[in-house]
Design a protein around this motif. Structure first.
Motif, PDB file in Angstrom:
ATOM      1  N   GLU A  18       0.854  -1.108  -0.040  1.00  0.00           N
ATOM      2  CA  GLU A  18      -0.072  -0.067  -0.035  1.00  0.00           C
ATOM      3  C   GLU A  18       1.072   1.234   0.026  1.00  0.00           C
ATOM      4  OE1 GLU A  18      -3.839   1.906   2.578  1.00  0.00           O
ATOM      5  OE2 GLU A  18      -2.621   0.065   3.109  1.00  0.00           O
ATOM      6  N   ASN A  19       0.507   2.118  -0.791  1.00  0.00           N
ATOM      7  CA  ASN A  19       1.207   3.315  -1.095  1.00  0.00           C
ATOM      8  C   ASN A  19       2.576   3.600  -1.703  1.00  0.00           C
ATOM      9  OD1 ASN A  19      -0.963   5.175   0.179  1.00  0.00           O
ATOM     10  ND2 ASN A  19      -0.369   4.588   2.262  1.00  0.00           N
ATOM     11  N   LEU A  20       2.772   2.300  -2.307  1.00  0.00           N
ATOM     12  CA  LEU A  20       4.130   1.994  -2.919  1.00  0.00           C
ATOM     13  C   LEU A  20       3.837   2.670  -4.414  1.00  0.00           C
ATOM     14  CD1 LEU A  20       6.941   1.122  -2.675  1.00  0.00           C
ATOM     15  CD2 LEU A  20       6.182  -0.931  -3.630  1.00  0.00           C
ATOM     16  N   LEU A  21       4.530   3.482  -5.164  1.00  0.00           N
ATOM     17  CA  LEU A  21       4.482   3.937  -6.201  1.00  0.00           C
ATOM     18  C   LEU A  21       5.657   3.612  -7.244  1.00  0.00           C
ATOM     19  CD1 LEU A  21       3.471   7.567  -5.234  1.00  0.00           C
ATOM     20  CD2 LEU A  21       1.860   5.752  -5.551  1.00  0.00           C
ATOM     21  N   TYR A  22       5.203   3.209  -8.400  1.00  0.00           N
ATOM     22  CA  TYR A  22       6.496   2.848  -9.466  1.00  0.00           C
ATOM     23  C   TYR A  22       5.803   2.792 -10.762  1.00  0.00           C
ATOM     24  CZ  TYR A  22       3.760  -1.653  -9.083  1.00  0.00           C
ATOM     25  OH  TYR A  22       2.828  -2.640  -9.128  1.00  0.00           O
ATOM     26  N   ASP A  23       6.743   2.798 -11.818  1.00  0.00           N
ATOM     27  CA  ASP A  23       6.352   2.773 -13.063  1.00  0.00           C
ATOM     28  C   ASP A  23       6.507   1.345 -13.542  1.00  0.00           C
ATOM     29  OD1 ASP A  23       6.587   4.704 -15.725  1.00  0.00           O
ATOM     30  OD2 ASP A  23       7.108   2.616 -16.157  1.00  0.00           O
ATOM     31  N   ASP A  24       5.289   0.732 -14.085  1.00  0.00           N
ATOM     32  CA  ASP A  24       4.962  -0.775 -14.418  1.00  0.00           C
ATOM     33  C   ASP A  24       5.883  -1.014 -15.737  1.00  0.00           C
ATOM     34  OD1 ASP A  24       3.163   0.244 -16.090  1.00  0.00           O
ATOM     35  OD2 ASP A  24       1.514  -0.328 -15.064  1.00  0.00           O
ATOM     36  N   CYS A  25       6.366  -0.137 -16.416  1.00  0.00           N
ATOM     37  CA  CYS A  25       7.061  -0.473 -17.630  1.00  0.00           C
ATOM     38  C   CYS A  25       8.517  -0.204 -17.492  1.00  0.00           C
ATOM     39  CB  CYS A  25       6.580   0.367 -18.734  1.00  0.00           C
ATOM     40  SG  CYS A  25       7.594   0.165 -20.328  1.00  0.00           S
ATOM     41  N   CYS A  26       8.850   0.732 -17.166  1.00  0.00           N
ATOM     42  CA  CYS A  26      10.653   0.970 -16.874  1.00  0.00           C
ATOM     43  C   CYS A  26      10.925   0.600 -15.493  1.00  0.00           C
ATOM     44  CB  CYS A  26      10.660   2.392 -17.098  1.00  0.00           C
ATOM     45  SG  CYS A  26      10.488   3.187 -18.522  1.00  0.00           S
ATOM     46  N   PRO A  27      11.851  -0.272 -15.606  1.00  0.00           N
ATOM     47  CA  PRO A  27      12.219  -0.810 -14.168  1.00  0.00           C
ATOM     48  C   PRO A  27      12.994   0.189 -13.130  1.00  0.00           C
ATOM     49  CG  PRO A  27      13.872  -1.293 -15.654  1.00  0.00           C
ATOM     50  CD  PRO A  27      12.710  -0.833 -16.355  1.00  0.00           C
ATOM     51  N   ASP A  28      13.610   1.482 -13.534  1.00  0.00           N
ATOM     52  CA  ASP A  28      14.193   2.357 -12.824  1.00  0.00           C
ATOM     53  C   ASP A  28      14.151   3.677 -13.388  1.00  0.00           C
ATOM     54  OD1 ASP A  28      16.223   2.339 -14.689  1.00  0.00           O
ATOM     55  OD2 ASP A  28      17.165   0.478 -13.673  1.00  0.00           O
ATOM     56  N   ILE A  29      14.642   4.611 -12.669  1.00  0.00           N
ATOM     57  CA  ILE A  29      14.353   6.127 -13.076  1.00  0.00           C
ATOM     58  C   ILE A  29      15.455   6.122 -14.125  1.00  0.00           C
ATOM     59  CG2 ILE A  29      15.349   8.461 -12.552  1.00  0.00           C
ATOM     60  CD1 ILE A  29      13.009   7.666 -11.194  1.00  0.00           C
ATOM     61  N   GLU A  30      16.560   5.429 -14.377  1.00  0.00           N
ATOM     62  CA  GLU A  30      17.412   5.895 -15.614  1.00  0.00           C
ATOM     63  C   GLU A  30      16.788   5.382 -16.895  1.00  0.00           C
ATOM     64  OE1 GLU A  30      19.965   6.201 -11.935  1.00  0.00           O
ATOM     65  OE2 GLU A  30      18.395   4.553 -12.621  1.00  0.00           O
ATOM     66  N   SER A  31      16.128   4.214 -16.636  1.00  0.00           N
ATOM     67  CA  SER A  31      15.433   3.707 -17.809  1.00  0.00           C
ATOM     68  C   SER A  31      14.325   4.758 -18.369  1.00  0.00           C
ATOM     69  CB  SER A  31      14.563   2.473 -17.502  1.00  0.00           C
ATOM     70  OG  SER A  31      16.016   1.539 -17.225  1.00  0.00           O
ATOM     71  N   MET A  32      13.346   5.222 -17.312  1.00  0.00           N
ATOM     72  CA  MET A  32      12.502   6.097 -17.507  1.00  0.00           C
ATOM     73  C   MET A  32      13.138   7.354 -18.561  1.00  0.00           C
ATOM     74  SD  MET A  32       9.721   7.727 -14.892  1.00  0.00           S
ATOM     75  CE  MET A  32      10.727   8.939 -14.347  1.00  0.00           C
ATOM     76  N   LEU A  33      14.017   7.799 -18.013  1.00  0.00           N
ATOM     77  CA  LEU A  33      14.790   8.917 -18.757  1.00  0.00           C
ATOM     78  C   LEU A  33      15.170   8.540 -20.084  1.00  0.00           C
ATOM     79  CD1 LEU A  33      17.607  10.098 -15.937  1.00  0.00           C
ATOM     80  CD2 LEU A  33      15.182  11.102 -16.339  1.00  0.00           C
ATOM     81  N   LEU A  34      15.799   7.236 -20.222  1.00  0.00           N
ATOM     82  CA  LEU A  34      16.129   6.860 -21.627  1.00  0.00           C
ATOM     83  C   LEU A  34      15.021   6.540 -22.589  1.00  0.00           C
ATOM     84  CD1 LEU A  34      19.255   4.661 -20.555  1.00  0.00           C
ATOM     85  CD2 LEU A  34      19.359   6.648 -22.084  1.00  0.00           C
ATOM     86  N   CYS A  35      13.742   6.131 -21.851  1.00  0.00           N
ATOM     87  CA  CYS A  35      12.596   6.096 -22.815  1.00  0.00           C
ATOM     88  C   CYS A  35      12.092   7.205 -23.331  1.00  0.00           C
ATOM     89  CB  CYS A  35      11.534   5.332 -21.944  1.00  0.00           C
ATOM     90  SG  CYS A  35      12.077   3.315 -21.954  1.00  0.00           S
ATOM     91  N   SER A  36      12.580   8.610 -22.796  1.00  0.00           N
ATOM     92  CA  SER A  36      12.106   9.767 -23.179  1.00  0.00           C
ATOM     93  C   SER A  36      12.917  10.358 -24.385  1.00  0.00           C
ATOM     94  CB  SER A  36      11.958  10.832 -21.912  1.00  0.00           C
ATOM     95  OG  SER A  36      13.181  11.129 -21.755  1.00  0.00           O
TER      96      SER A  36
END
Length: 293
Positions: A89-107
């Motif tokens: 409960e109250n855990l927030l995460y991206d369900d596609c990118c495994p980490d912050i760096e991956s999220m940056l690279l997907c942009s």
């Protein structure tokens, strides 16, 4: 520095509740640096020294019944294994990118960094080069990612962070020597042999073929990218990487540039943004994100 325990965070939360601010735990100080750009004024970002601490705090009985407290984490291999921790409960995460760096690279952030650094080239050429660079770096990091995933599943205690990828990388062929990696990981481990590692990695490859972003850590992608950038640039454009761009091949520098180039409009396209919106709807007195940037 002594590590804080979950009870220490809980005690701190009790003291700060008077401020009526939302409290959001993040894994480290670099995460705080990124999220500060988007956080509402009444959101307190708290580095928590890793996601295990965040999970423990969120599962504390006192915290479970409290509104206005959340944790943002890198889901890493939990996405592949569909770990029960993701239901916290109250855990927030991206369900596609495994980490912050991956999220940056997907942009589009990498394209932005390169076109503002390699500005003497045609923009379309630089954008195409950015895509090729990211694709190749990601593919190589995925090969190493199988070893990380295996260690996550079997808990072999492999010294993965001690591996120097430049020693395993064939710069001409742009390939990774997985046999060398297996030998180095098995040295002094005493739990598993290099042959066993390679066999079990092959089993994982059958279970989850390459080309899945969830196989690798974004930090590995960025490390490989820094290594192959000079050679790929020279192969594409016929001369050495310009002096003003050579800092991008230094460890950690690309991550810094990507964080600076990342824009709110990119973040709005992620599943993490939707996850945070859902949390805010369930916690109407508290905000995590600025209303609009």
């Amino acid at each position: 520095m002594q590590l804080m325990q979950p009870k220490d965070y809980v005690s701190e939360f009790i003291l700060t509740r008077r401020t009526k601010k939302s409290i959001v735990m993040v894994e480290g100080t670099t995460d705080r640096a990124l999220w500060t750009e988007y956080a509402a004024d009444d959101c307190h970002l708290r580095p928590a020294q890793g996601k295990d601490i965040i999970i423990d705090v969120l599962n504390t009985p006192f915290v479970r019944g409290m509104q206005g407290i959340a944790g943002i984490v890198d889901a890493d291999y939990w996405l592949i294994t569909e770990a029960e921790e993701l239901g916290t409960e109250n855990l927030l995460y991206d369900d596609c990118c495994p980490d912050i760096e991956s999220m940056l690279l997907c942009s589009p952030a990498l394209k932005k960094v390169l076109r503002n650094t390699l500005y003497n080239h045609d923009v379309d050429e630089i954008h195409a080069f950015a895509e090729k660079l990211a694709c190749k770096a990601q593919g190589l990091a995925m090969e190493f990612g199988y070893f990380r995933w295996l260690n996550h599943c079997r808990d072999y205690g492999l010294a993965l962070n001690a591996i120097r990828l430049d020693e395993a990388l064939d710069f001409e062929a742009l390939s990774l020597d997985c046999h060398w990696i297996a030998r180095r990981l098995a040295e002094g481990n005493g739990t598993v042999t290099s042959e066993q590692l390679l066999d079990e990695v092959a089993e994982l490859r059958e279970k989850c073929p390459p080309e899945s972003i969830q196989l690798c850590r974004g930090k590995d992608v960025l490390a490989v990218m820094a290594l192959i950038l000079p050679g790929m640039y020279e192969a594409r454009f016929g001369h050495e990487l310009p002096s003003n761009a050579k800092n991008l091949s230094q460890e950690g520098q690309m991550a810094k540039e990507l964080r600076k180039a990342y824009e709110y409009m990119y973040f709005r396209e992620t599943s993490l943004f939707g996850c945070i919106q859902t949390w805010e709807a369930a916690n109407p007195r508290y905000r995590i994100l600025k209303v609009q940037i």
